[in-house]
Design a protein around this motif. Sequence first.
Motif, short mmCIF file in Angstrom:
data_model
loop_
_atom_site.label_atom_id
_atom_site.label_comp_id
_atom_site.label_asym_id
_atom_site.label_seq_id
_atom_site.Cartn_x
_atom_site.Cartn_y
_atom_site.Cartn_z
N LEU B 5 0.86 -1.18 0.00
CA LEU B 5 0.00 0.00 0.00
C LEU B 5 0.90 1.23 0.00
CD1 LEU B 5 -2.92 1.23 0.45
CD2 LEU B 5 -2.30 1.32 2.85
N LEU B 63 -2.80 0.45 -4.25
CA LEU B 63 -2.68 -0.85 -3.59
C LEU B 63 -2.22 -1.86 -4.63
CD1 LEU B 63 -3.23 -2.53 -0.94
CD2 LEU B 63 -5.39 -3.14 -2.01
N VAL B 85 -9.18 -5.50 1.62
CA VAL B 85 -8.90 -4.49 2.63
C VAL B 85 -10.10 -4.41 3.56
CG1 VAL B 85 -8.21 -2.11 3.05
CG2 VAL B 85 -7.63 -3.20 0.88
N LEU B 162 -5.21 -6.97 4.13
CA LEU B 162 -4.75 -5.74 4.77
C LEU B 162 -5.82 -5.30 5.76
CD1 LEU B 162 -2.89 -3.26 5.05
CD2 LEU B 162 -4.06 -2.28 3.07
#
Lengths: 290, 244
Positions: B5, B63, B85, B162
Motif C-alpha cells: 500500500l 494498492l 482491505v 490488509l
Amino acid sequence: MFSLELLLDAVVLGVMVGCFYAAVSIGLSISFGLLDVPNVAHPALLVLASYGAWLLGDFDIDPIVAGFIMMPAFFLLGVMLYRTYHETFEKRGSDAGVRGLAFFFGIAFIIEVVIIMRFGVDQRTVQAFYIGKSIEILEVRIPMRMVAAFVVAILLSLALTLYLSKTFLGRAIRAVAQDEAALRLMGANPVAIKQWAFGIATAVVALAGALLIIVQPVEPTLDRAYIGRTFCVVVMAGLGSMSGTLVAGIILGVAETIVLTMFGASWAPAISFTLLLLVLGIRPQGLFGR
Amino acid sequence: MALRLAATGVDARYGAVRALNGASVTVEDGETVVLLGTNGNGKSTLMKCLMGIVRPVAGSIELEVDGTRHDLARLPTEEIVGLGVALVPEGRRLFPKLTVEENLMLGAFRKSARAQIATNLAFAYEAFPVLAERRRQLAGTMSGGQQQMLAIGRALMSSPRLLLVDEPSVGLSPLLVSQTITKIEELKKKFGLTVLMAEQNFHQAVRIADRGYIIVHGEIAFEGKTVAELQSNEIVKQLYLGGG
C-alpha cells in the motif's frame, strides 16, 4: 347492548381483520420501517394492485393467484420508484424527508387519478370460491374471505421474517437504516440494497392488494382509509419489526371491531389515528421497537 | 503473494478545513505499521481515504495485490473491500439492533467471502470466545470492550489481507486496550495479515509495531523506521513522554 357473546364475536373477527391489516401494512414496514422512506403512496399502490387483481379476474384468475402474478411487475415498479426518489431527493441529504413526502403524495395522487380516468369511480369486486361463504370458529361465524386473508397474512409475515434474518440480503436490509456507511465497509452498496428492499416491499403490496379486494369492494379513493391504518400498524409495531407488524395489526383489528360492535361504524375510522397518537405519546419506539 | 500500500502526497479537506496535507504512508507485505497522533491530526481521515470513504483532492493511493495495481482513490468502498482491505472503524460502527452473529455474518457480505464463512466464523469465535457466548445478544447492548472485539471479528469475516484499525483504544479501560492490542498482534500472525493501525496511545501501539509514522496537523511529521527511532524522536518525547 353489551354482552359477552358479542365481545367474543368481535374479538375473533377482530383477530382475522387484524391479520389482514398486518398483511396490507407489512410492505410499509419494510419501506418506511426499515428503509426510512416516507412512502405515503403505499395505500395507493395497494389499491392499484386491487384493480390489477380485478382486471385479471376477467380471465378467470383467482385473486390470490393474481396477486402472485403481479409481484414481478410491482417489484420493478418499486425499484423504479425508489430510484427516482433516491436520485431526486434522498441523495441530496437532510431535507429529503419532507420533499420525499411530497413526492410520494404526488405518486399516490397520480395513481388515484389514473384509476378514476381509466376505470371510473364504481366499486369493484372479485369472484372466488371462498368469497361469500363462511365457517364457524369458536361458535363465531367468520366469512371465508377473512380466513383466506388471515392465512396469507400469517404466511407473508413468516416468510419475510425468515428472509430478513436468514439471508445475506435480508440482514443487509435490516442493517442499512442503522448505519449506511458501516454497511459500505462490509462491501455492500447501500443504494443497491435499498433499491432491492423497496422492490420487495412493493412486490408484497401486489399480494396485499389482492387480499384487499377479496376482503372488501374497492374504489379509487379507498387508499385514504388505509393511510391511517397502515401507518398506525407500522409505527405501533416498532419500525421495521415483521412479527410486531402482525401483533400491531391484530391490536388495531380487535380495537376497530369492538368499537364498531359497541358504538357503531361511524367511529371506526377514528380508531387508527387515536391508536397512532397514543403510541407516539406513550411508547414512541413502538411495541417491539428495540 | 505480494501486497503493498502506498499513499503519496494525499491532500484531503472537509469544506474549507484541511485535514490532510501531503501525507505519504507506505505499508509493505506482512508489516504492522502504526500511525501515531493525537486527536484531530488527520489519522481517521487518512484511514477513510484508504477505504474510499473520503476522496482526496490531491495525491495518489495505490494498492498492489499480487502484481496488479489498483487506484484506491477512484474505487468505490465496496470494491476496495473486495480487494482484501478491511477497516475496523473508529467508534466501532456496529449494527446495534442486530445480534452479534448477524453482525459477523454481514462482515462476510462479499460473495468471495461467503465461501469461507464457516471457517471464518469459527475463527472469530475461537479468537473471541465471549462473542460465541453472546452470539444471540444485540450488539448495541454489549460493553465497549466486547463491541471492539466484535468490530475486529466482523472485519476478519471478509478474509482481508490488509487490516486497517482506526483507534481501537477509544473508550476502553487501560487493561482492555492492552488486551485488544495484543489480540490484534495475535490475529495478525494467525491470518498472515498486514496491519495499519491508527492510534493515540503511543505505548500500547508501539508494542506490536514494526515501524510507524507520526502525524501532526495533517502532515507526516516523522517517519520512524524502527520502534527505537520512534521512541527517541523529539516530537514523541514532547507529545507522549512528557519530555521537553
